[in-house]
Design a protein around this motif. Structure first.
Motif, PDB file in Angstrom:
ATOM      1  N   VAL A   1     -61.233 105.528 -52.244  1.00  0.00           N
ATOM      2  CA  VAL A   1     -60.380 105.689 -51.067  1.00  0.00           C
ATOM      3  C   VAL A   1     -59.870 107.132 -50.986  1.00  0.00           C
ATOM      4  CG1 VAL A   1     -58.272 104.869 -49.922  1.00  0.00           C
ATOM      5  CG2 VAL A   1     -59.630 103.284 -51.313  1.00  0.00           C
ATOM      6  N   ALA A   2     -60.010 107.741 -49.834  1.00  0.00           N
ATOM      7  CA  ALA A   2     -59.492 109.108 -49.644  1.00  0.00           C
ATOM      8  C   ALA A   2     -58.200 109.078 -48.839  1.00  0.00           C
ATOM      9  CB  ALA A   2     -60.519 109.962 -48.916  1.00  0.00           C
ATOM     10  N   THR A   3     -57.392 110.058 -49.076  1.00  0.00           N
ATOM     11  CA  THR A   3     -56.183 110.244 -48.273  1.00  0.00           C
ATOM     12  C   THR A   3     -55.793 111.721 -48.298  1.00  0.00           C
ATOM     13  OG1 THR A   3     -53.973 109.367 -47.801  1.00  0.00           O
ATOM     14  CG2 THR A   3     -54.497 109.786 -50.127  1.00  0.00           C
TER      15      THR A   3
ATOM     16  N   VAL B   1     -58.827 107.271 -56.137  1.00  0.00           N
ATOM     17  CA  VAL B   1     -58.385 108.006 -54.947  1.00  0.00           C
ATOM     18  C   VAL B   1     -58.985 109.413 -54.961  1.00  0.00           C
ATOM     19  CG1 VAL B   1     -56.350 109.076 -53.880  1.00  0.00           C
ATOM     20  CG2 VAL B   1     -56.206 106.748 -54.700  1.00  0.00           C
ATOM     21  N   ARG B   2     -59.314 109.927 -53.781  1.00  0.00           N
ATOM     22  CA  ARG B   2     -59.722 111.324 -53.628  1.00  0.00           C
ATOM     23  C   ARG B   2     -58.819 112.006 -52.614  1.00  0.00           C
ATOM     24  NH1 ARG B   2     -61.655 110.215 -57.527  1.00  0.00           N
ATOM     25  NH2 ARG B   2     -63.804 110.326 -58.281  1.00  0.00           N
ATOM     26  N   ARG B   3     -58.458 113.283 -52.882  1.00  0.00           N
ATOM     27  CA  ARG B   3     -57.717 114.113 -51.933  1.00  0.00           C
ATOM     28  C   ARG B   3     -58.553 115.382 -51.781  1.00  0.00           C
ATOM     29  NH1 ARG B   3     -55.484 116.839 -48.179  1.00  0.00           N
ATOM     30  NH2 ARG B   3     -53.233 117.243 -48.236  1.00  0.00           N
ATOM     31  N   ASN B   4     -59.445 115.358 -50.772  1.00  0.00           N
ATOM     32  CA  ASN B   4     -60.423 116.435 -50.671  1.00  0.00           C
ATOM     33  C   ASN B   4     -59.997 117.571 -49.756  1.00  0.00           C
ATOM     34  OD1 ASN B   4     -62.219 115.285 -52.510  1.00  0.00           O
ATOM     35  ND2 ASN B   4     -63.179 114.027 -50.932  1.00  0.00           N
ATOM     36  N   GLY B   5     -58.937 117.382 -48.962  1.00  0.00           N
ATOM     37  CA  GLY B   5     -58.358 118.500 -48.221  1.00  0.00           C
ATOM     38  C   GLY B   5     -58.923 118.763 -46.842  1.00  0.00           C
TER      39      GLY B   5
ATOM     40  N   CYS C   1     -70.710 108.113 -43.809  1.00  0.00           N
ATOM     41  CA  CYS C   1     -72.020 108.008 -44.473  1.00  0.00           C
ATOM     42  C   CYS C   1     -71.939 107.236 -45.785  1.00  0.00           C
ATOM     43  CB  CYS C   1     -72.710 109.352 -44.603  1.00  0.00           C
ATOM     44  SG  CYS C   1     -71.812 110.559 -45.482  1.00  0.00           S
ATOM     45  N   GLY C   2     -70.840 106.497 -45.982  1.00  0.00           N
ATOM     46  CA  GLY C   2     -70.778 105.546 -47.091  1.00  0.00           C
ATOM     47  C   GLY C   2     -70.476 106.162 -48.453  1.00  0.00           C
ATOM     48  N   ARG C   3     -70.137 107.455 -48.508  1.00  0.00           N
ATOM     49  CA  ARG C   3     -69.763 108.059 -49.802  1.00  0.00           C
ATOM     50  C   ARG C   3     -68.368 107.613 -50.201  1.00  0.00           C
ATOM     51  NH1 ARG C   3     -71.331 113.871 -47.439  1.00  0.00           N
ATOM     52  NH2 ARG C   3     -73.571 113.872 -47.818  1.00  0.00           N
ATOM     53  N   LEU C   4     -67.520 107.466 -49.206  1.00  0.00           N
ATOM     54  CA  LEU C   4     -66.183 106.903 -49.395  1.00  0.00           C
ATOM     55  C   LEU C   4     -66.144 105.554 -48.691  1.00  0.00           C
ATOM     56  CD1 LEU C   4     -64.050 110.055 -48.466  1.00  0.00           C
ATOM     57  CD2 LEU C   4     -64.266 109.069 -50.758  1.00  0.00           C
ATOM     58  N   ASP C   5     -65.325 104.637 -49.213  1.00  0.00           N
ATOM     59  CA  ASP C   5     -65.212 103.310 -48.593  1.00  0.00           C
ATOM     60  C   ASP C   5     -64.056 103.236 -47.607  1.00  0.00           C
ATOM     61  OD1 ASP C   5     -67.307 101.923 -50.223  1.00  0.00           O
ATOM     62  OD2 ASP C   5     -65.993 102.654 -51.821  1.00  0.00           O
TER      63      ASP C   5
ATOM     64  N   LEU D   1     -45.068 108.183 -49.471  1.00  0.00           N
ATOM     65  CA  LEU D   1     -46.514 107.995 -49.592  1.00  0.00           C
ATOM     66  C   LEU D   1     -46.934 107.719 -51.033  1.00  0.00           C
ATOM     67  CD1 LEU D   1     -47.646 110.782 -47.131  1.00  0.00           C
ATOM     68  CD2 LEU D   1     -47.615 108.313 -46.752  1.00  0.00           C
ATOM     69  N   MET D   2     -46.038 108.004 -51.972  1.00  0.00           N
ATOM     70  CA  MET D   2     -46.363 107.728 -53.381  1.00  0.00           C
ATOM     71  C   MET D   2     -46.521 106.231 -53.627  1.00  0.00           C
ATOM     72  SD  MET D   2     -46.826 110.590 -54.645  1.00  0.00           S
ATOM     73  CE  MET D   2     -47.113 111.534 -53.165  1.00  0.00           C
ATOM     74  N   ARG D   3     -45.811 105.423 -52.852  1.00  0.00           N
ATOM     75  CA  ARG D   3     -45.959 103.967 -53.010  1.00  0.00           C
ATOM     76  C   ARG D   3     -47.360 103.518 -52.591  1.00  0.00           C
ATOM     77  NH1 ARG D   3     -40.401 103.475 -51.055  1.00  0.00           N
ATOM     78  NH2 ARG D   3     -41.145 102.876 -48.982  1.00  0.00           N
ATOM     79  N   ARG D   4     -47.859 104.108 -51.507  1.00  0.00           N
ATOM     80  CA  ARG D   4     -49.235 103.778 -51.091  1.00  0.00           C
ATOM     81  C   ARG D   4     -50.234 104.211 -52.171  1.00  0.00           C
ATOM     82  NH1 ARG D   4     -49.852 105.587 -44.723  1.00  0.00           N
ATOM     83  NH2 ARG D   4     -48.211 104.250 -43.898  1.00  0.00           N
ATOM     84  N   LEU D   5     -49.970 105.389 -52.715  1.00  0.00           N
ATOM     85  CA  LEU D   5     -50.889 105.925 -53.735  1.00  0.00           C
ATOM     86  C   LEU D   5     -50.942 105.006 -54.952  1.00  0.00           C
ATOM     87  CD1 LEU D   5     -52.591 108.464 -53.816  1.00  0.00           C
ATOM     88  CD2 LEU D   5     -50.666 109.656 -54.877  1.00  0.00           C
TER      89      LEU D   5
END
Ligand code: IPD
Ligand code: CA
Ligand code: CA
Length: 273
Positions: free
Chosen positions: A156-158, A184-188, A199-203, A170-174
């Protein structure tokens, strides 16, 4: 101009913008400053926005635009019949740090629906496109979202807002996602997060963002088969396709379950031992 022709124009402009971004990095000669107190902006963001706006104006004079650096007044979202929505550099912090997760995002919205989207990642050599009702592509090849039904296996990204006082809730969601999903990914770059869902790399991807961050990417994800929506009802008066608060975009089967989890986290209903 037909939507298909508009898409081709937007692709050409996004690629030209991408070349400018790559050249600017190689030159390393750009200034940085903060806008609104906390948001990083470089000379390149403004120069690329100018380039995109000039190109659109030359081909389609008088058409309305909402763009992050030049024409950011959101009033136009509720008044314009049709609108170009532009983020010249999505991933400015990545750009300034020499990271490669950077994109140009261009969408065109008409009668309240996003009709086309282009997200071009110049350092990755990927151009994502979508046309309303007709599908989504990466470098011209059809793309498809994940079909997973298992939340525990979801990546999951955010992202997090620049305003630091908006971050603690937002820390509660994390915590909830780290506990119930794979990781989790935070790619920016919100635009590229959405394309990675497409493209299905992240769900899944959730965040609260500005219209220019997600307008193109959310169409690309939807046309690739992802389910798109909001965690809470949207206000009347602006198109839902441009309302960026609490968006959730995911593999269709996990959308309801992940939405419930994030709302439970917001309501502080989850307990961890
Ligand atoms: C940002 C990126 C980031 C997201 C922020 C956005 P910018 O856009 O999309 O991933 O977390 O909310 O503001 O400032 O790089 O154009
Ligand atoms: Ca952005
Ligand atoms: Ca930007």
């Amino acid at each position: 101009m037909l939507p298909q022709q508009r898409l081709e124009l937007a692709i050409d402009i996004a690629r030209e913008a991408g070349e400018k971004i790559v050249a600017a990095r190689h030159g390393q000669a750009f200034n940085q400053r903060l806008k609104n107190g906390q948001e990083l902006v470089t000379d390149v963001d403004v120069a690329v926005d100018t380039l995109i706006s000039e190109r659109l104006e030359a081909s389609l004079p008088g058409e309305q635009r909402l763009s992050e650096e030049l024409t950011p007044d959101r009033e136009v979202m509720s008044t314009a019949e049709s609108l170009w929505v532009i983020d010249p550099i999505d991933g400015t912090v990545n750009f300034a740090h020499g990271l490669r997760h950077v994109a140009v995002s261009i969408a065109w919205v008409s009668e309240g629906k996003t009709r086309l989207g282009v997200v071009h990642a110049p350092f990755l050599g990927e151009t994502y496109t979508a046309l309303y009702g007709q599908g989504a592509w990466c470098n011209g090849k059809p793309i498809h979202a994940s079909r997973t039904g298992n939340l525990q296996r979801c990546l999951v990204a955010t992202g997090f807002p620049y305003r630091r006082d908006s971050r603690p809730p937002l820390m509660r969601r994390l915590m909830a996602v780290l506990e119930h999903c794979q990781d989790v990914r935070r790619n920016g770059s919100a635009a590229l997060d959405l394309c990675d869902v497409a493209c299905g790399r992240l769900d899944a991807y959730y965040e609260s963002v500005s219209p220019w961050d997600f307008a193109a990417g959310v169409l690309i994800a939807r046309e690739a088969g992802a389910r798109t929506g909001h965690l809470y009802p949207c206000p009347k008066g602006i198109p839902e396709d441009l309302y960026g608060e609490n968006i959730l975009v995911s593999a269709p089967e996990i959308h309801a379950e992940l939405g419930d989890l994030l709302r439970a986290a917001d309501a502080n209903e989850l307990r961890y031992d």
